[in-house]
Design an enzyme around this catalytic site. Structure first.
Site, PDB file in Angstrom:
ATOM      1  N   SER A  33      76.132   5.340 -11.396  1.00 46.57           N
ATOM      2  CA  SER A  33      77.123   6.512 -12.084  1.00 46.57           C
ATOM      3  C   SER A  33      76.304   7.607 -12.170  1.00 46.57           C
ATOM      4  O   SER A  33      75.203   7.772 -11.739  1.00 46.57           O
ATOM      5  CB  SER A  33      77.509   5.611 -13.269  1.00 46.57           C
ATOM      6  OG  SER A  33      78.795   6.789 -13.765  1.00 46.57           O
ATOM      7  N   ASN A  34      76.914   8.433 -13.189  1.00 47.53           N
ATOM      8  CA  ASN A  34      76.137   9.616 -13.456  1.00 47.53           C
ATOM      9  C   ASN A  34      76.234  10.286 -15.036  1.00 47.53           C
ATOM     10  O   ASN A  34      77.147   9.403 -15.435  1.00 47.53           O
ATOM     11  CB  ASN A  34      76.600  10.936 -12.524  1.00 47.53           C
ATOM     12  CG  ASN A  34      78.094  10.974 -12.414  1.00 47.53           C
ATOM     13  OD1 ASN A  34      78.607  11.447 -13.571  1.00 47.53           O
ATOM     14  ND2 ASN A  34      78.681  10.693 -11.457  1.00 47.53           N
ATOM     15  N   ARG A  35      75.960  11.330 -15.313  1.00 49.77           N
ATOM     16  CA  ARG A  35      76.057  11.683 -16.805  1.00 49.77           C
ATOM     17  C   ARG A  35      77.460  12.576 -17.217  1.00 49.77           C
ATOM     18  O   ARG A  35      77.318  13.090 -18.205  1.00 49.77           O
ATOM     19  CB  ARG A  35      74.839  12.692 -17.034  1.00 49.77           C
ATOM     20  CG  ARG A  35      73.209  12.015 -16.859  1.00 49.77           C
ATOM     21  CD  ARG A  35      72.288  12.899 -17.472  1.00 49.77           C
ATOM     22  NE  ARG A  35      71.002  12.464 -17.074  1.00 49.77           N
ATOM     23  CZ  ARG A  35      70.299  11.641 -17.552  1.00 49.77           C
ATOM     24  NH1 ARG A  35      71.037  10.967 -18.651  1.00 49.77           N
ATOM     25  NH2 ARG A  35      69.209  11.062 -17.059  1.00 49.77           N
ATOM     26  N   ALA A  99      83.273  13.951 -11.822  1.00 48.33           N
ATOM     27  CA  ALA A  99      81.840  13.690 -11.324  1.00 48.33           C
ATOM     28  C   ALA A  99      82.134  12.476 -10.292  1.00 48.33           C
ATOM     29  O   ALA A  99      81.813  11.379 -10.754  1.00 48.33           O
ATOM     30  CB  ALA A  99      80.730  13.868 -12.178  1.00 48.33           C
TER      31      ALA A  99
END
Ligand code: CTP
Ligand code: CA
Length: 224
Positions: A33-35, A99
């Protein structure tokens, strides 16, 4: 929570918005995943609801709770996000604040991967569908206004301008997410609006203010 304007400038307008990160499974217990916190997308959805829009909010697993007054569609992967957006059409506008993970693991393991003596796992990747480009380039039923985001760490304006043309969207909201700007997870955002009329620089402001100003601009564009 502020009440939606029952007679606001976006009354009768249907707007789809993507928000938050996506999660791409590796195996039943792991993911990539991402932030993204989902804060900016959530603020935009809230501002659109406040102007009277009917908002379909397609969200990955975000840190912040979803706004009130939206039709919430919870998804995890990029492919689920694309399906949910397509199912939500037709719409008067679409805003792609998510995102989205660019890549997913090519072969998701159906059972938990185990440590084995001396064997490190190797992951191979497949590219995820580009939701913004797919919707921007629809030949039939494209939302009249498509807004994308560009989170960049270098050459923000040049990269975002190229991205707008490549994707085929109407506006790009570009922001600098390099370390030190505090954008990811922070309260403020410094954005530039890129359209066929050029570049508009907005001063640094809170994410709620960015959202309200963007919602006003969307209302203006849909008014014609
Ligand atoms: N986006 C999308 N689907 C994807 C990737 C991105 O809808 N698979 C959208 C994002 O929600 C955002 C815009 O496209 O509105 C730009 O995302 P960004 O990650 O900056 O663009 P990419 O084309 O993925 O380019 P980069 O290599 O810079 O990550
Ligand atoms: Ca990307």
């Amino acid at each position: 929570a502020e009440a939606a304007l029952s007679d606001g400038p976006l009354k009768g307008k249907r707007i789809v918005i993507t928000s938050g990160p996506t999660q791409e499974p590796i195996d039943p217990v792991r993911y990539i995943s991402n932030r993204s916190s989902g804060a900016q997308g959530t603020a935009i959805a809230r501002a659109l609801v406040a102007l009277g829009a009917e908002v379909v909010f397609v969200s990955g697993p975000a840190d912040v709770p979803p706004p009130e007054g939206v039709q919430l569609v919870r998804i995890e992967t990029a492919r689920q996000m694309l399906d949910a957006v397509q199912a939500a059409l037709p719409a008067d506008a679409a805003v792609f604040a998510a995102a989205v993970a660019d890549w997913r693991v090519a072969q998701e393991a159906t059972s938990k991967m185990k440590k084995e003596k001396g064997a490190l796992p190797t992951l191979s990747f497949a590219e995820n569908p580009d939701i913004l480009a797919t919707i921007s380039q629809m030949t039939e039923g494209r939302p009249p206004l498509v807004v994308g985001f560009a989170a960049e760490t270098d050459d923000v304006i040049a990269n975002a301008t190229a991205k707008r043309l490549r994707k085929g969207c109407d506006w790009i909201v570009a922001n600098d997410v390099s370390v030190g700007t505090g954008t990811f997870g922070g309260a403020d955002n410094t954005v530039h609006i890129i359209s066929d009329r050029g570049v508009e620089d907005w001063p640094k402001m809170g994410k709620a203010q960015v959202a309200e100003r963007l919602a006003d601009r969307i209302a203006g564009a849909l008014r014609g």
